[in-house]
Design an enzyme around this catalytic site. Structure first.
Site, PDB file in Angstrom:
ATOM      1  N   ASP A 175       0.346  -1.610  -0.199  1.00 51.42           N
ATOM      2  CA  ASP A 175      -0.259  -0.150   0.154  1.00 51.42           C
ATOM      3  C   ASP A 175       1.165   1.163  -0.253  1.00 51.42           C
ATOM      4  OD1 ASP A 175      -2.140  -1.308   0.072  1.00 51.42           O
ATOM      5  OD2 ASP A 175      -2.653  -2.188   2.563  1.00 51.42           O
ATOM      6  N   ASP A 191      -7.377  -1.055  -4.760  1.00 47.18           N
ATOM      7  CA  ASP A 191      -7.917  -0.991  -3.286  1.00 47.18           C
ATOM      8  C   ASP A 191      -9.310   0.158  -4.345  1.00 47.18           C
ATOM      9  OD1 ASP A 191      -6.543  -2.522  -1.911  1.00 47.18           O
ATOM     10  OD2 ASP A 191      -5.803  -0.986  -0.989  1.00 47.18           O
TER      11      ASP A 191
END
Length: 216
Positions: free
Chosen positions: A147, A181
């Site tokens: 991330d 995401d």
């Protein structure tokens, strides 16, 4: 291939951006390292997670394996669904939204399935290495999801009258996420936003087909 070109192109573009960004971050940044893109409203902040989207966790090593396998089964199901919808001429916008979800899910599957094999462990002191001589940091299906997107748009305090959270600080948007995401979230949001249009057109099209069959 008619009807497949745009969904496949969208899936390819999302996967390319997602994986290129993750690999660059993995090879060039240390854990916790960050730099600003749009001041303090959008930053690159490198972190990894063992679980689900937006940094959520799920049940240790056994949970990690279950989640990875579940993702693979889910992606196979979504891929079959896209093929079915294209063959049956579903709304093109709806198909592209599902393709976004498929691409996002597949992007995170690549991390959890292969990154543990291909990369050394990221640390707070040095970036990871690709194909290290000593081998990767985890076995197949046990890799960590990369991330890097962090968007703390605004901060404040919950009003004192709100139960449990009254007076506490809040930050929107707190979780660190990635391109995959984002693709999943955008796909789901667009389906919810335009569902009446998508399914109304689908209903009208089926009525038209049924009318033609009856007339014949």
């Amino acid at each position: 291939m008619k009807g497949y070109t745009k969904p496949l192109a969208l899936i390819f573009i999302v996967l390319l951006i997602d994986q290129v960004s993750k690999i660059w971050v993995k090879l060039n940044m240390t854990l916790g390292q960050e730099f600003n893109i749009l001041g303090h409203k959008l930053m690159i902040h490198f972190t990894e997670n063992n679980g689900m989207a937006f940094g959520m966790e799920f049940g240790g090593e056994a949970g990690k394996l279950f989640l990875s396998l579940f993702r693979i089964v889910a992606v196979i199901g979504i891929g079959y669904g896209i093929t079915y919808m294209i063959k049956n001429k579903y709304n093109r916008g709806f198909i592209l939204n599902v393709a976004l979800i498929f691409a996002g899910a597949l992007g995170n599957i690549l991390d959890s399935t292969f990154y543990g094999i291909f990369f050394s462990e990221s640390s707070w002191y040095e970036p990871a290495k690709l194909f290290p001589a000593e081998g990767g940091y985890a076995s197949i299906f046990h890799g960590k999801v990369v991330d890097m997107l962090y968007a703390p748009l605004f901060a404040g305090n919950y009003p004192s009258w709100i139960p449990f959270f009254g007076g506490q600080d809040f930050l929107f948007f707190r979780p660190v996420f990635n391109v995959a995401d984002s693709a999943i979230s955008i796909g789901v949001a667009l389906i919810l936003l335009y569902q009446k249009r998508y399914f109304k057109e689908e209903h009208l099209e089926k009525e038209s087909i049924n009318s033609e069959i009856i007339e014949d």
